[in-house]
Design a protein around this motif. Structure first.
Motif, short mmCIF file in Angstrom:
data_model
loop_
_atom_site.label_atom_id
_atom_site.label_comp_id
_atom_site.label_asym_id
_atom_site.label_seq_id
_atom_site.Cartn_x
_atom_site.Cartn_y
_atom_site.Cartn_z
N ALA A 286 -81.26 58.86 -13.04
CA ALA A 286 -81.17 58.13 -14.14
C ALA A 286 -80.31 56.92 -13.92
O ALA A 286 -79.66 56.39 -14.82
CB ALA A 286 -80.49 58.93 -15.24
N THR A 287 -80.19 56.46 -12.67
CA THR A 287 -79.30 55.18 -12.46
C THR A 287 -80.00 54.34 -11.40
O THR A 287 -81.30 54.87 -11.06
CB THR A 287 -77.94 55.36 -11.88
OG1 THR A 287 -77.96 56.54 -10.45
CG2 THR A 287 -76.97 56.37 -12.90
N VAL A 288 -79.71 53.07 -11.27
CA VAL A 288 -80.38 52.35 -10.54
C VAL A 288 -78.96 51.62 -9.76
O VAL A 288 -77.80 51.60 -10.12
CB VAL A 288 -81.17 51.07 -10.97
CG1 VAL A 288 -82.30 51.54 -11.56
CG2 VAL A 288 -80.30 50.38 -11.86
N MET A 289 -79.31 51.42 -8.41
CA MET A 289 -78.12 50.71 -7.80
C MET A 289 -78.46 49.31 -7.29
O MET A 289 -79.45 49.22 -6.71
CB MET A 289 -77.71 51.68 -6.45
CG MET A 289 -76.52 51.30 -5.71
SD MET A 289 -75.96 52.26 -4.35
CE MET A 289 -75.38 53.52 -5.34
N GLY B 126 -83.07 51.33 -16.58
CA GLY B 126 -83.40 50.50 -17.70
C GLY B 126 -82.53 49.39 -17.88
O GLY B 126 -82.79 48.52 -18.80
N ALA B 127 -81.45 49.42 -17.08
CA ALA B 127 -80.46 48.27 -17.23
C ALA B 127 -81.14 46.81 -16.85
O ALA B 127 -82.11 46.96 -16.18
CB ALA B 127 -79.30 48.54 -16.19
N ARG B 128 -80.64 45.81 -17.46
CA ARG B 128 -81.30 44.44 -17.31
C ARG B 128 -80.44 43.51 -16.27
O ARG B 128 -79.15 44.05 -15.84
CB ARG B 128 -81.27 43.87 -18.75
CG ARG B 128 -82.06 44.80 -19.52
CD ARG B 128 -83.62 44.42 -19.60
NE ARG B 128 -84.19 45.22 -20.65
CZ ARG B 128 -85.52 44.91 -21.14
NH1 ARG B 128 -86.17 44.06 -20.42
NH2 ARG B 128 -85.91 45.66 -21.91
N VAL B 129 -80.94 42.59 -15.77
CA VAL B 129 -80.07 41.58 -14.94
C VAL B 129 -78.82 41.40 -15.76
O VAL B 129 -77.76 41.36 -15.00
CB VAL B 129 -80.95 40.41 -14.62
CG1 VAL B 129 -80.23 39.42 -13.82
CG2 VAL B 129 -82.33 40.85 -13.84
#
Length: 175
Positions: free
Chosen positions: A34-37, A55-58
């Motif tokens: 559920a995270t991005v690095m 799902g986070a954005r730039v």
């Protein structure tokens, strides 16, 4: 006597217990995390590698890096774009005609184009053999919802790509 027996053996209703609360979803080794690095570099206050929610954005990555340095501009970055796991954001770089590394040539055949599944636009994906607008959109949607491609074999999971189409595409794409 029979009437008493029938009366006592009739069905009766019992109220159901209240529903149990739904537990929070848990992550297993087979599902994406559920995270991005992401690696944020360039004209930000605190460059580095940041872990953000899927799902986070730039724009979220820029905030995590302390924001832009004084007088800096985000350059060609689309601040509303969803982040992909493992990507690098170079802030304040000069514009390029296409995303960096999206299209390259094959080392075996310099005339053949190889498209990066994690950075190519829909228009670039449409350059692949047998890929039109609908299939290119499905590939991009799969990439965005799964946090990027980790293997070329994941193309088989995209609706509309069977074994034959995968065989046509596998040498023309990279991750």
């Amino acid at each position: 006597m029979g009437a008493v027996y029938l009366w006592q053996s009739r069905p009766t209703s019992h109220p159901l217990p209240p529903p149990a609360p739904i537990a929070a979803p848990h992550t297993s080794a087979n599902r994406p995390t559920a995270t991005v690095m992401v690696h944020v570099t360039g004209k930000v206050r605190t460059p580095g590698v940041y872990t953000l929610p899927a799902g986070a954005r730039v724009t979220d990555a820029l905030k995590a890096a302390g924001g832009l340095r004084d007088g800096a501009h985000p350059g060609v970055l689309n601040l509303a774009r969803r982040l992909l796991d493992g990507e690098q954001l170079a802030v304040g770089t000069k514009p390029a005609s296409q995303p960096p590394g999206a299209i390259t040539t094959s080392p075996l055949d310099p005339t053949a184009t190889v498209i990066d599944l994690n950075t190519a636009t829909i228009a670039q994906l449409e350059q692949l053999p047998g890929v039109g607008e609908v299939l290119a959109t499905r590939i991009a949607t799969y990439r965005d919802t799964q946090g990027g491609f980790r293997s070329i074999d994941q193309l088989k999971e995209v609706s509309g790509i069977g074994d034959r189409k995968f065989a046509d595409l596998k040498d023309k794409v990279r991750i």
